[in-house]
Scaffold this motif. Sequence first.
Motif, PDB file in Angstrom:
ATOM      1  N   ILE A  61       0.821  -1.216   0.000  1.00  0.00           N
ATOM      2  CA  ILE A  61       0.000   0.000   0.000  1.00  0.00           C
ATOM      3  C   ILE A  61       0.851   1.261   0.000  1.00  0.00           C
ATOM      4  O   ILE A  61       0.329   2.358  -0.062  1.00  0.00           O
ATOM      5  CB  ILE A  61      -0.950   0.015   1.210  1.00  0.00           C
ATOM      6  CG1 ILE A  61      -0.150   0.040   2.524  1.00  0.00           C
ATOM      7  CG2 ILE A  61      -1.881  -1.187   1.168  1.00  0.00           C
ATOM      8  CD1 ILE A  61      -1.015   0.170   3.767  1.00  0.00           C
ATOM      9  N   ALA A  62       2.166   1.086   0.075  1.00  0.00           N
ATOM     10  CA  ALA A  62       3.067   2.246   0.087  1.00  0.00           C
ATOM     11  C   ALA A  62       3.667   2.445  -1.298  1.00  0.00           C
ATOM     12  O   ALA A  62       3.962   1.483  -1.994  1.00  0.00           O
ATOM     13  CB  ALA A  62       4.165   2.039   1.117  1.00  0.00           C
ATOM     14  N   PRO A  63       3.870   3.678  -1.724  1.00  0.00           N
ATOM     15  CA  PRO A  63       4.460   3.929  -3.040  1.00  0.00           C
ATOM     16  C   PRO A  63       5.912   3.451  -3.100  1.00  0.00           C
ATOM     17  O   PRO A  63       6.622   3.430  -2.089  1.00  0.00           O
ATOM     18  CB  PRO A  63       4.355   5.448  -3.200  1.00  0.00           C
ATOM     19  CG  PRO A  63       4.228   5.984  -1.813  1.00  0.00           C
ATOM     20  CD  PRO A  63       3.505   4.930  -1.026  1.00  0.00           C
ATOM     21  N   SER A  64       6.339   3.113  -4.290  1.00  0.00           N
ATOM     22  CA  SER A  64       7.682   2.563  -4.474  1.00  0.00           C
ATOM     23  C   SER A  64       8.782   3.510  -4.018  1.00  0.00           C
ATOM     24  O   SER A  64       9.752   3.067  -3.383  1.00  0.00           O
ATOM     25  CB  SER A  64       7.898   2.180  -5.944  1.00  0.00           C
ATOM     26  OG  SER A  64       7.025   1.147  -6.320  1.00  0.00           O
ATOM     27  N   PRO A  65       8.706   4.834  -4.295  1.00  0.00           N
ATOM     28  CA  PRO A  65       9.772   5.725  -3.829  1.00  0.00           C
ATOM     29  C   PRO A  65       9.916   5.701  -2.305  1.00  0.00           C
ATOM     30  O   PRO A  65      11.033   5.715  -1.776  1.00  0.00           O
ATOM     31  CB  PRO A  65       9.339   7.101  -4.336  1.00  0.00           C
ATOM     32  CG  PRO A  65       8.468   6.813  -5.512  1.00  0.00           C
ATOM     33  CD  PRO A  65       7.741   5.550  -5.153  1.00  0.00           C
ATOM     34  N   LEU A  66       8.767   5.664  -1.610  1.00  0.00           N
ATOM     35  CA  LEU A  66       8.828   5.611  -0.151  1.00  0.00           C
ATOM     36  C   LEU A  66       9.451   4.303   0.307  1.00  0.00           C
ATOM     37  O   LEU A  66      10.295   4.285   1.221  1.00  0.00           O
ATOM     38  CB  LEU A  66       7.418   5.754   0.431  1.00  0.00           C
ATOM     39  CG  LEU A  66       7.312   5.572   1.956  1.00  0.00           C
ATOM     40  CD1 LEU A  66       8.153   6.607   2.694  1.00  0.00           C
ATOM     41  CD2 LEU A  66       5.848   5.647   2.394  1.00  0.00           C
ATOM     42  N   PRO A  87       5.463  -9.866  -3.984  1.00  0.00           N
ATOM     43  CA  PRO A  87       5.358 -10.209  -5.398  1.00  0.00           C
ATOM     44  C   PRO A  87       6.574  -9.706  -6.173  1.00  0.00           C
ATOM     45  O   PRO A  87       7.103  -8.622  -5.894  1.00  0.00           O
ATOM     46  CB  PRO A  87       4.077  -9.501  -5.842  1.00  0.00           C
ATOM     47  CG  PRO A  87       3.285  -9.343  -4.580  1.00  0.00           C
ATOM     48  CD  PRO A  87       4.294  -9.120  -3.498  1.00  0.00           C
ATOM     49  N   SER A  88       7.006 -10.483  -7.163  1.00  0.00           N
ATOM     50  CA  SER A  88       8.249 -10.160  -7.859  1.00  0.00           C
ATOM     51  C   SER A  88       8.179  -8.800  -8.563  1.00  0.00           C
ATOM     52  O   SER A  88       9.159  -8.047  -8.561  1.00  0.00           O
ATOM     53  CB  SER A  88       8.582 -11.261  -8.862  1.00  0.00           C
ATOM     54  OG  SER A  88       7.519 -11.436  -9.787  1.00  0.00           O
ATOM     55  N   HIS A  89       7.013  -8.470  -9.157  1.00  0.00           N
ATOM     56  CA  HIS A  89       6.925  -7.198  -9.870  1.00  0.00           C
ATOM     57  C   HIS A  89       7.044  -6.026  -8.911  1.00  0.00           C
ATOM     58  O   HIS A  89       7.608  -4.977  -9.254  1.00  0.00           O
ATOM     59  CB  HIS A  89       5.611  -7.104 -10.657  1.00  0.00           C
ATOM     60  CG  HIS A  89       4.394  -6.989  -9.787  1.00  0.00           C
ATOM     61  ND1 HIS A  89       3.772  -8.100  -9.228  1.00  0.00           N
ATOM     62  CD2 HIS A  89       3.689  -5.905  -9.355  1.00  0.00           C
ATOM     63  CE1 HIS A  89       2.738  -7.705  -8.513  1.00  0.00           C
ATOM     64  NE2 HIS A  89       2.669  -6.385  -8.573  1.00  0.00           N
ATOM     65  N   ARG A  90       6.541  -6.211  -7.690  1.00  0.00           N
ATOM     66  CA  ARG A  90       6.629  -5.152  -6.689  1.00  0.00           C
ATOM     67  C   ARG A  90       8.077  -4.984  -6.224  1.00  0.00           C
ATOM     68  O   ARG A  90       8.589  -3.872  -6.109  1.00  0.00           O
ATOM     69  CB  ARG A  90       5.727  -5.515  -5.503  1.00  0.00           C
ATOM     70  CG  ARG A  90       5.786  -4.567  -4.320  1.00  0.00           C
ATOM     71  CD  ARG A  90       5.253  -3.208  -4.662  1.00  0.00           C
ATOM     72  NE  ARG A  90       5.116  -2.379  -3.469  1.00  0.00           N
ATOM     73  CZ  ARG A  90       4.997  -1.049  -3.503  1.00  0.00           C
ATOM     74  NH1 ARG A  90       4.974  -0.428  -4.665  1.00  0.00           N
ATOM     75  NH2 ARG A  90       4.873  -0.367  -2.382  1.00  0.00           N
TER      76      ARG A  90
END
Length: 388
Positions: A61-66, A87-90
Amino acid sequence: MLASQIEVRKLSALLDQPASSLADLTVYPPEALRQLRHLCEETCLTADRDRFRRWAQWTSIAPSPLMAALARRAGPLLTARIATEMPSHRGAAIAQRLPASFLARVCQHLDPQRSRELIRQLPAALLVDTALALIDEGAFILLGRVADALDDDATRAVMDAVDDDGHLLRIALFMESRTRLDHLVRLLPRERLAQAVLLATDPDNDLMLEVIALLGNLGYELKHQLGDQVANQPATVLARIIKVAEQHQLWPDLVPVIAELSPATQQRLLELPVLRQQPEILGHIITAADRHGLWSRLLPLVGMMDPGLLQEVGNQAAMLDRAAIERAMEAALTTEQWHALVRVAQYLPAQRQQDIAEIIDGYGKVDPALRQRLVTLAKENGLQALFT
């Protein structure tokens, strides 16, 4: 075996212990050591796994930059454990926001097999930078395992970026999959592969174990091609290969390689003075053939030996017991290598010759024609007294 030594080095890296402290484990088969290593990995990765799964779910639920910023604060170990559960894509989306130097430290705590899909979703440029960072840290064991997870495009990109062929040999030493190793070697340009082999045979480099392991793990075609290339080096280089194999007792690995070489190359190896100067080497080769079921590979080489070398082989084989003689004769039976066995029998002590005669008589109870053929062959080679 070299495979056991490699497994011990992988286990020592996993446990963060010096390989010398685990040296006693090299007497065990590589398959057993591999199972032990996988069990240790599973134990490490399942510890507190439910907690890491919950954290991985929270990161969704947190953005990738964070998450990338939090990963750098959390450190490589915690990041690796959480990445394994997401998950691998995450995981790949977050990894692309992290510097290669940090990812290199994360990889040291990552199980490449569990993270295969994550690794394959990373851009080739990031994989190259991470691989170069790992090379700078000397993490060749980890790189060998990561290499199994790379696709062909990423593999080519990494190989193009690594300009030291010695590094490629060190990485290949620790690859998990023989099939994958064979495939990756085929991706390497032939001229560069030749340069790597020449580099390994240079006495100024300490890469002989790597090239012996590479030859032992390749398929027939590449093994034959590279083996002949190595064996066509000057006699001083070949003598050094023999001495390294003797020092590390790598005969279970090297005898099958020699068995695949061209006859002319095999003959050249058999003519090396070191085999006559240090006849105990022949004794160790014979012992390895008996312990590791390599008689069928060794007997054709025995059939090519001159009388002087056969005498040395006979002197060393004198220490075999009857059970070993029976195993050698079973190999001769299944591969039709009787000529080689009978030739060396001339140089065995009387008791071992008598063992051979009795075993041949035993064959005659099942196949009289075989016995007659072997008796004739034995008599032609000076062993007529055994069958009068």
